[in-house]
Motif scaffolding. Structure first.
Motif, PDB file in Angstrom:
ATOM      1  N   ASN A   2       0.832  -1.205   0.000  1.00  0.00           N
ATOM      2  CA  ASN A   2       0.000   0.000   0.000  1.00  0.00           C
ATOM      3  C   ASN A   2       0.861   1.247   0.000  1.00  0.00           C
ATOM      4  OD1 ASN A   2      -2.470  -1.265   0.010  1.00  0.00           O
ATOM      5  ND2 ASN A   2      -2.472  -1.499   2.221  1.00  0.00           N
ATOM      6  N   TRP A  75      -8.134  -7.313   0.459  1.00  0.00           N
ATOM      7  CA  TRP A  75      -8.004  -6.790  -0.900  1.00  0.00           C
ATOM      8  C   TRP A  75      -7.117  -5.549  -0.899  1.00  0.00           C
ATOM      9  CZ3 TRP A  75     -11.926  -3.463  -3.941  1.00  0.00           C
ATOM     10  CH2 TRP A  75     -11.565  -3.399  -5.284  1.00  0.00           C
ATOM     11  N   GLU A  78      -3.418  -6.634  -0.206  1.00  0.00           N
ATOM     12  CA  GLU A  78      -2.808  -7.479  -1.236  1.00  0.00           C
ATOM     13  C   GLU A  78      -2.702  -6.782  -2.585  1.00  0.00           C
ATOM     14  OE1 GLU A  78      -5.164 -11.038  -1.153  1.00  0.00           O
ATOM     15  OE2 GLU A  78      -4.445 -11.587   0.856  1.00  0.00           O
ATOM     16  N   SER A  79      -3.164  -5.541  -2.662  1.00  0.00           N
ATOM     17  CA  SER A  79      -3.153  -4.806  -3.920  1.00  0.00           C
ATOM     18  C   SER A  79      -2.238  -3.596  -3.825  1.00  0.00           C
ATOM     19  CB  SER A  79      -4.573  -4.337  -4.273  1.00  0.00           C
ATOM     20  OG  SER A  79      -5.445  -5.440  -4.391  1.00  0.00           O
ATOM     21  N   GLN A  80      -1.680  -3.245  -4.967  1.00  0.00           N
ATOM     22  CA  GLN A  80      -0.919  -2.005  -5.076  1.00  0.00           C
ATOM     23  C   GLN A  80      -1.815  -1.040  -5.857  1.00  0.00           C
ATOM     24  OE1 GLN A  80       2.627  -2.247  -7.457  1.00  0.00           O
ATOM     25  NE2 GLN A  80       3.361  -0.263  -6.771  1.00  0.00           N
ATOM     26  N   TRP A  81      -2.209   0.032  -5.236  1.00  0.00           N
ATOM     27  CA  TRP A  81      -3.172   0.967  -5.811  1.00  0.00           C
ATOM     28  C   TRP A  81      -2.423   1.962  -6.682  1.00  0.00           C
ATOM     29  CZ3 TRP A  81      -7.983  -0.636  -5.445  1.00  0.00           C
ATOM     30  CH2 TRP A  81      -8.220  -1.658  -4.520  1.00  0.00           C
ATOM     31  N   TYR A 107      -5.201  -0.922 -10.236  1.00  0.00           N
ATOM     32  CA  TYR A 107      -4.396  -1.546  -9.193  1.00  0.00           C
ATOM     33  C   TYR A 107      -3.679  -2.777  -9.745  1.00  0.00           C
ATOM     34  CZ  TYR A 107      -8.366  -4.794  -8.682  1.00  0.00           C
ATOM     35  OH  TYR A 107      -9.362  -5.711  -8.913  1.00  0.00           O
ATOM     36  N   ARG A 108      -2.682  -3.223  -8.998  1.00  0.00           N
ATOM     37  CA  ARG A 108      -1.955  -4.444  -9.330  1.00  0.00           C
ATOM     38  C   ARG A 108      -2.270  -5.450  -8.238  1.00  0.00           C
ATOM     39  NH1 ARG A 108       2.326  -4.623 -12.540  1.00  0.00           N
ATOM     40  NH2 ARG A 108       2.829  -2.453 -12.132  1.00  0.00           N
ATOM     41  N   GLU A 109      -2.641  -6.660  -8.668  1.00  0.00           N
ATOM     42  CA  GLU A 109      -2.964  -7.714  -7.726  1.00  0.00           C
ATOM     43  C   GLU A 109      -2.439  -9.026  -8.278  1.00  0.00           C
ATOM     44  OE1 GLU A 109      -6.913  -9.014  -5.288  1.00  0.00           O
ATOM     45  OE2 GLU A 109      -7.118  -8.905  -7.453  1.00  0.00           O
ATOM     46  N   LYS A 110      -1.716  -9.773  -7.442  1.00  0.00           N
ATOM     47  CA  LYS A 110      -1.164 -11.066  -7.840  1.00  0.00           C
ATOM     48  C   LYS A 110      -0.360 -10.951  -9.126  1.00  0.00           C
ATOM     49  CE  LYS A 110      -4.795 -13.499  -5.428  1.00  0.00           C
ATOM     50  NZ  LYS A 110      -6.027 -14.216  -5.521  1.00  0.00           N
ATOM     51  N   ARG A 114      -4.920  -4.669 -12.998  1.00  0.00           N
ATOM     52  CA  ARG A 114      -6.371  -4.827 -12.960  1.00  0.00           C
ATOM     53  C   ARG A 114      -7.027  -3.446 -12.892  1.00  0.00           C
ATOM     54  NH1 ARG A 114      -5.558  -9.879 -13.070  1.00  0.00           N
ATOM     55  NH2 ARG A 114      -4.916 -11.169 -11.338  1.00  0.00           N
TER      56      ARG A 114
END
Length: 172
Positions: A2, A75, A78-81, A107-110, A114
């Motif tokens: 984050n 969420w 685990e996400s980069q906003w 955002y970036r997730e896994k 996205r």
């Protein structure tokens, strides 16, 4: 990962203002959001900064029955906003009882990029804005400009071969 919680940084909502001059006071409940858009921006920032209590507090009481704060927290963590894009605002000002804000949260997730594209519905009660619900915006259907080439059609590259034996073979 984050955003840093440093209060002297630029606000994640994309307003161009510092956090303490934008969403920070709203998230800390030092002031109320002046519009549906301001509340929506503060909610995005709450995800970016992991301030899950703000998401619960700004959700209209009639919509809290199915709110899963733990899942929202996972969420968020685990996400980069990566950014917020406000596409359209309908009403939602000081004199309005309701408003709509269409937005895209990137955002970036896994490991994958996205986006969350939504029309958020907001209501104002006793001078305070609340998030009621959101409607996901479906991706636009892509339409071909040229007709589809079938496997047995002549290849559009002009070689004279069938498409399946030329550009459609998957070989270089």
């Amino acid at each position: 990962m984050n955003e840093s919680s440093s209060s002297l940084s630029q606000c994640p909502c994309g307003s161009g203002l510092e956090y303490d001059a934008c969403c920070g006071p709203i998230i800390r409940a030092e002031k109320t959001a002046e519009s549906a858009e301001a509340l929506m921006r503060s909610r995005y920032t709450a995800y970016a900064k992991g301030e899950i209590d703000h998401l619960t507090e700004t959700l209209h009481p009639s919509s809290r029955h199915d709110h899963d704060a733990a899942a929202a927290g996972r969420w968020a963590a685990e996400s980069q906003w990566l950014g917020l894009e406000v596409r359209k605002v309908i009403e939602g000002g000081a004199g309005d009882a309701a408003g709509e804000v269409e937005f895209v949260a990137h955002y970036r997730e896994k490991g994958g990029l996205r986006k969350h594209h939504e029309v958020g519905l907001f209501t104002q009660e006793e001078g305070r804005w609340y998030y009621m619900s959101g409607k996901q915006v479906k991706p636009e259907t892509v339409q071909r400009e040229a007709p589809k080439v079938g496997r047995n059609d002549p290849c559009p590259c002009g070689s004279g071969k069938k498409f399946k034996k030329c550009c459609g073979s998957g070989r270089p």
